[in-house]
Design an enzyme around this catalytic site. Structure first.
Site, PDB file in Angstrom:
ATOM      1  N   PHE A 128       9.619  -7.393  -9.546  1.00  0.00           N
ATOM      2  CA  PHE A 128       8.433  -5.494 -10.026  1.00  0.00           C
ATOM      3  C   PHE A 128       9.717  -4.943  -9.459  1.00  0.00           C
ATOM      4  O   PHE A 128      10.907  -4.777  -9.589  1.00  0.00           O
ATOM      5  CB  PHE A 128       8.378  -5.450  -8.394  1.00  0.00           C
ATOM      6  CG  PHE A 128       6.829  -4.694  -8.002  1.00  0.00           C
ATOM      7  CD1 PHE A 128       5.827  -4.897  -8.163  1.00  0.00           C
ATOM      8  CD2 PHE A 128       7.418  -4.070  -6.668  1.00  0.00           C
ATOM      9  CE1 PHE A 128       5.035  -3.645  -8.332  1.00  0.00           C
ATOM     10  CE2 PHE A 128       6.292  -3.140  -6.563  1.00  0.00           C
ATOM     11  CZ  PHE A 128       4.610  -2.900  -7.033  1.00  0.00           C
ATOM     12  N   ASP A 222      11.926 -12.228  -3.299  1.00  0.00           N
ATOM     13  CA  ASP A 222      10.694 -11.528  -3.250  1.00  0.00           C
ATOM     14  C   ASP A 222       9.884 -12.401  -2.787  1.00  0.00           C
ATOM     15  O   ASP A 222       9.311 -13.349  -3.739  1.00  0.00           O
ATOM     16  CB  ASP A 222      10.935 -10.116  -3.771  1.00  0.00           C
ATOM     17  CG  ASP A 222       9.626  -9.309  -3.425  1.00  0.00           C
ATOM     18  OD1 ASP A 222       9.073  -9.463  -2.950  1.00  0.00           O
ATOM     19  OD2 ASP A 222       9.960  -8.308  -3.919  1.00  0.00           O
ATOM     20  N   TYR A 247      -0.290  -6.730   2.634  1.00  0.00           N
ATOM     21  CA  TYR A 247      -1.345  -6.547   2.617  1.00  0.00           C
ATOM     22  C   TYR A 247      -2.275  -7.291   1.118  1.00  0.00           C
ATOM     23  O   TYR A 247      -2.972  -7.505   1.006  1.00  0.00           O
ATOM     24  CB  TYR A 247      -1.101  -5.010   2.321  1.00  0.00           C
ATOM     25  CG  TYR A 247      -0.270  -4.606   1.497  1.00  0.00           C
ATOM     26  CD1 TYR A 247      -0.097  -4.490  -0.498  1.00  0.00           C
ATOM     27  CD2 TYR A 247       1.284  -3.890   2.115  1.00  0.00           C
ATOM     28  CE1 TYR A 247       0.449  -4.061  -0.817  1.00  0.00           C
ATOM     29  CE2 TYR A 247       2.274  -3.301   1.010  1.00  0.00           C
ATOM     30  CZ  TYR A 247       2.351  -3.491  -0.568  1.00  0.00           C
ATOM     31  OH  TYR A 247       2.602  -3.604  -0.987  1.00  0.00           O
ATOM     32  N   LYS A 248      -0.483  -8.699   0.559  1.00  0.00           N
ATOM     33  CA  LYS A 248      -1.865  -8.999  -0.228  1.00  0.00           C
ATOM     34  C   LYS A 248      -1.940 -10.636   0.424  1.00  0.00           C
ATOM     35  O   LYS A 248      -3.431 -10.058   0.604  1.00  0.00           O
ATOM     36  CB  LYS A 248      -0.386  -9.531  -1.457  1.00  0.00           C
ATOM     37  CG  LYS A 248       0.019  -8.403  -2.126  1.00  0.00           C
ATOM     38  CD  LYS A 248       1.035  -7.931  -2.599  1.00  0.00           C
ATOM     39  CE  LYS A 248       1.715  -6.679  -3.526  1.00  0.00           C
ATOM     40  NZ  LYS A 248       2.890  -6.998  -3.805  1.00  0.00           N
ATOM     41  N   ARG A 397      -4.630  -9.135 -14.911  1.00  0.00           N
ATOM     42  CA  ARG A 397      -4.731 -10.153 -13.580  1.00  0.00           C
ATOM     43  C   ARG A 397      -5.693 -10.289 -12.540  1.00  0.00           C
ATOM     44  O   ARG A 397      -6.838  -9.503 -12.370  1.00  0.00           O
ATOM     45  CB  ARG A 397      -2.856  -9.363 -12.627  1.00  0.00           C
ATOM     46  CG  ARG A 397      -2.151  -9.550 -12.683  1.00  0.00           C
ATOM     47  CD  ARG A 397      -1.718  -9.439 -11.978  1.00  0.00           C
ATOM     48  NE  ARG A 397      -1.963  -8.135 -10.878  1.00  0.00           N
ATOM     49  CZ  ARG A 397      -0.776  -7.771 -10.538  1.00  0.00           C
ATOM     50  NH1 ARG A 397       0.073  -8.262 -10.356  1.00  0.00           N
ATOM     51  NH2 ARG A 397      -1.285  -7.090  -9.679  1.00  0.00           N
TER      52      ARG A 397
HETATM   53  C1  LIG Z   1       3.858  -5.833  -3.806  1.00  0.00           C
HETATM   54  C2  LIG Z   1       5.409  -6.228  -4.148  1.00  0.00           C
HETATM   55  C3  LIG Z   1       6.485  -4.392  -3.437  1.00  0.00           C
HETATM   56  C4  LIG Z   1       5.462  -4.047  -2.627  1.00  0.00           C
HETATM   57  O1  LIG Z   1       6.768  -3.193  -2.201  1.00  0.00           O
HETATM   58  P1  LIG Z   1       6.082  -2.188  -1.183  1.00  0.00           P
HETATM   59  O2  LIG Z   1       7.814  -1.441  -0.713  1.00  0.00           O
HETATM   60  O3  LIG Z   1       5.699  -2.109  -0.358  1.00  0.00           O
HETATM   61  O4  LIG Z   1       5.452  -0.979  -1.964  1.00  0.00           O
HETATM   62  C5  LIG Z   1       7.545  -5.078  -3.963  1.00  0.00           C
HETATM   63  N1  LIG Z   1       8.135  -6.213  -4.626  1.00  0.00           N
HETATM   64  C6  LIG Z   1       7.595  -7.230  -5.041  1.00  0.00           C
HETATM   65  C7  LIG Z   1       7.323  -8.313  -5.248  1.00  0.00           C
HETATM   66  C8  LIG Z   1       5.471  -6.988  -4.827  1.00  0.00           C
HETATM   67  O5  LIG Z   1       4.850  -7.307  -5.136  1.00  0.00           O
END
Ligand SMILES: *Cc1c(COP(=O)(O)O)cnc(C)c1O
Length: 437
Positions: A128, A222, A247-248, A397
Site C-alpha cells: 500500500f 501488514d 475498518y475493512k 476491485r
Molecule cells: C487500508 C490499508 C492501510 C490504511 O492505513 P491507515 O493509516 O489506517 O489509513 C494501510 N496499509 C494497507 C496495506 C491497507 O490496505
C-alpha cells in the site's frame, strides 16, 4: 465445484451456505444495493450500531470521566487480545492503537534502530503506498540523524536502502525469486502486505518469515487486507511484527483505530520512536521523565478514540463467533465463483482477471481489469447501485465479505456489470477522475 452462470445456481449456493444467517447481523438499509467494497469499508454490524448508541448515551453521557476506570483505559489491550484470537496471537502481544500508517512508523523505526548495522529494508511494489511513504519518511529521518538518541552508538547516521521487489507477471504476482535473493545478511527488515491491496495476492507468511529469519532480518506484516478474511497464525509463523486495519473486513467503522502486534520474545528489547504517556510505565505518577511501559504497551502514545474503539470492539462479535476457518471456506468459494463469472460473462467484453487464479494464493477480493475500468466503475456506482472500487491503472476491485455478501449478490453484481457493458453505459463518463475512487 462445477459452477453455472444461471441465477438459480447462486440461490442454490446461498441455501447451502453455513454462514448465511450472519447477514442478519448487519444493517441493510437499501435491499437493492450490491455492496462489494467490504475490503475498503465493512458494513455496519447491528451489534456495533447498538453499542455506539450505548457508548454515547450512557458511557459518555452518564459515566463521564468515570468511564476510564470502567473499561476505557484498558480497552487497547482488551480489544487487542480479541483481535489476537483472529490472527493467531496469544494475549499480551496485540494492542489497538492509532492508524495503520502510524503503527508502521513506530514498529519499523523500532526494528531498524534495534539493528543499526543492517541497512536494507525489503518491501515490494504491491505494498500500500502509505506503507512505502512511511518507510521513506523513516529513511529520511534516520539519515539525518534525528532519531540518533534511540541508538547507543550515534556517531554516524544510519543510511538505509529501501528495495522494492516488483512483479513477476502482469502486476498480479510478486517476484518471489527476486524477494528471496534480495534478503541478505545486511537486511534489517522485510515488510510487506500479507494480502496485497490490488491483485489480492496472498503471501505465504510462514515461508517468507523463515526466509528472512535465516538471514537475521526481522519481519513486519501488514494485515490490513487479510485480517478477518484469511486465517493468520502470527505466533506459529514466529512473525516479529504486524499491523492492521479494523475498518475493512473487521467492520469497525470509518476511521476505527488500527492494531499492532509485537512478538513477546522481542518486546523488551525495543524502543518506540514516540514517547507518550500511554506508553509510560506508570502514567498516573506523572513522572517528568519517560520510562517505557513493560511489553508492547510502550508502543501506545496518547488517548485513544474511545467511541470508535469500543464500537469496533462490538463489531468484532460476528467475526469471532463465525471463526476464521468457516469465513475462509466461504470466501474461497466466492472468489472462485467470481473468477468463473468473470471468464464466462465478462471476458467477451475484454475483461481479464487481475488476481491469482488459484484460490490458495489470494485473499477475499478479486480485481477485474478493463481499459475503461474507471468509467465502468463510475457507471456501476451512479446508475446500477453496485459499489466496487477502482484502483489504478485498470482494476475494478470486487470484495467479498463472507459474513454478509450472498452468492446472489455476487451473481447480481456481475449481471449488472454485464449490462453496463452491453448498453455501453460507461461511455458518457469523462476519463477525468473524482477525488476518491
Ligand atoms: C487500508 C490499508 C492501510 C490504511 O492505513 P491507515 O493509516 O489506517 O489509513 C494501510 N496499509 C494497507 C496495506 C491497507 O490496505
Amino acid at each position: 465445484m462445477d459452477f453455472s452462470t444461471a441465477r438459480h445456481f447462486a440461490h442454490q449456493l446461498d441455501t447451502q451456505d453455513k454462514l448465511a444467517s450472519y447477514r442478519e447481523a448487519f444493517v441493510f438499509l437499501d435491499p437493492n444495493l450490491i455492496y462489494l467494497d467490504g475490503n475498503s469499508l465493512g458494513m455496519l454490524p447491528k451489534a456495533a450500531q447498538e453499542k455506539a448508541r450505548q457508548i454515547v448515551d450512557e458511557q459518555w453521557g452518564r459515566d463521564l470521566i468515570r468511564g476510564w476506570n470502567k473499561g476505557w483505559w484498558d480497552a487497547p489491550s482488551r480489544v487487542g487480545d480479541k483481535i489476537g484470537q483472529l490472527i493467531g496471537a496469544a494475549a499480551g502481544q496485540v494492542l489497538v492503537s492509532d492508524t495503520v500508517s502510524l503503527n508502521l512508523f513506530k514498529l519499523a523505526t523500532a526494528a531498524l534502530t534495534l539493528q543499526p548495522n543492517k541497512k536494507r529494508i525489503i518491501t515490494d511494489t504491491f505494498n500500500f503506498p502509505s506503507d512505502l511513504y512511511i518507510l521513506q519518511g523513516i529513511q529520511h529521518l534516520l539519515s539525518h540523524g534525528s532519531l540518533d538518541t534511540l541508538r547507543e552508538d550515534h556517531t554516524k547516521p544510519l543510511d538505509h536502502q529501501i528495495i522494492r521487489i516488483g512483479a513477476s507477471d502482469n502486476d498480479i504476482t510478486p517476484d518471489l525469486a527476486a524477494l528471496e535473493s534480495a534478503i541478505d545478511e545486511n537486511t534489517a527488515l522485510v515488510t510487506i502486505s500479507h494480502v496485497v491491496f490490488k491483485s489480492g495476492y496472498l503471501y505465504d507468511m510462514k515461508r517468507i518469515t523463515e526466509l528472512a529469519h535465516r538471514k537475521g532480518a526481522l519481519v513486519l506484516w501488514d494485515l490490513s487486507h487479510s485480517v478477518g478474511s484469511v486465517p493468520i497464525a502470527l505466533d506459529e509463523c514466529n512473525a516479529d511484527f504486524a499491523i492492521g486495519c479494523t475498518y475493512k473486513y473487521l467492520n469497525g467503522g470509518p476511521g476505527a483505530p488500527g492494531f499492532l502486534y509485537v512478538n513477546k520474545s522481542i518486546q523488551e528489547k525495543l524502543s518506540s520512536p514516540i514517547w507518550g504517556w500511554w506508553g509510560q510505565k506508570n502514567p498516573f505518577d506523572f513522572d517528568l521523565d519517560y520510562t517505557p511501559a513493560p511489553g508492547a504497551q510502550r508502543f501506545l502514545v496518547g488517548t485513544q478514540p474511545m467511541i470508535s474503539l469500543l464500537t469496533m470492539e462490538a463489531a468484532l462479535e460476528p467475526t469471532l463467533q463465525a471463526g476464521m476457518d468457516a469465513i475462509r471456506e466461504k470466501s474461497i468459494l466466492m472468489t472462485d465463483y467470481a473468477s468463473y463469472l468473470t471468464k464466462e460473462l465478462l471476458a467477451p467484453f475484454d475483461f481479464s482477471l487481475g488476481s491469482p487464479v488459484d484460490s490458495a494464493g489470494r485473499g477475499s477480493h478479486i480485481s477485474i481489469r478493463h481499459a475503461d475500468g474507471y468509467r465502468i466503475n463510475r457507471a456501476l456506482i451512479e446508475e446500477m447501485n453496485v459499489i466496487p472500487d477502482f484502483r489504478e491503472p485498470d482494476n475494478i476491485r470486487l470484495g467479498f465479505a463472507p459474513l454478509y455478501t450472498s452468492f446472489q449478490d455476487v451473481w447480481e453484481g456481475f449481471d449488472r456489470i454485464k449490462r453496463v457493458m452491453e448498453e455501453k453505459r460507461y461511455e458518457k463518463y469523462p476519463k477525468q477522475k473524482l477525488t476518491v475512487t
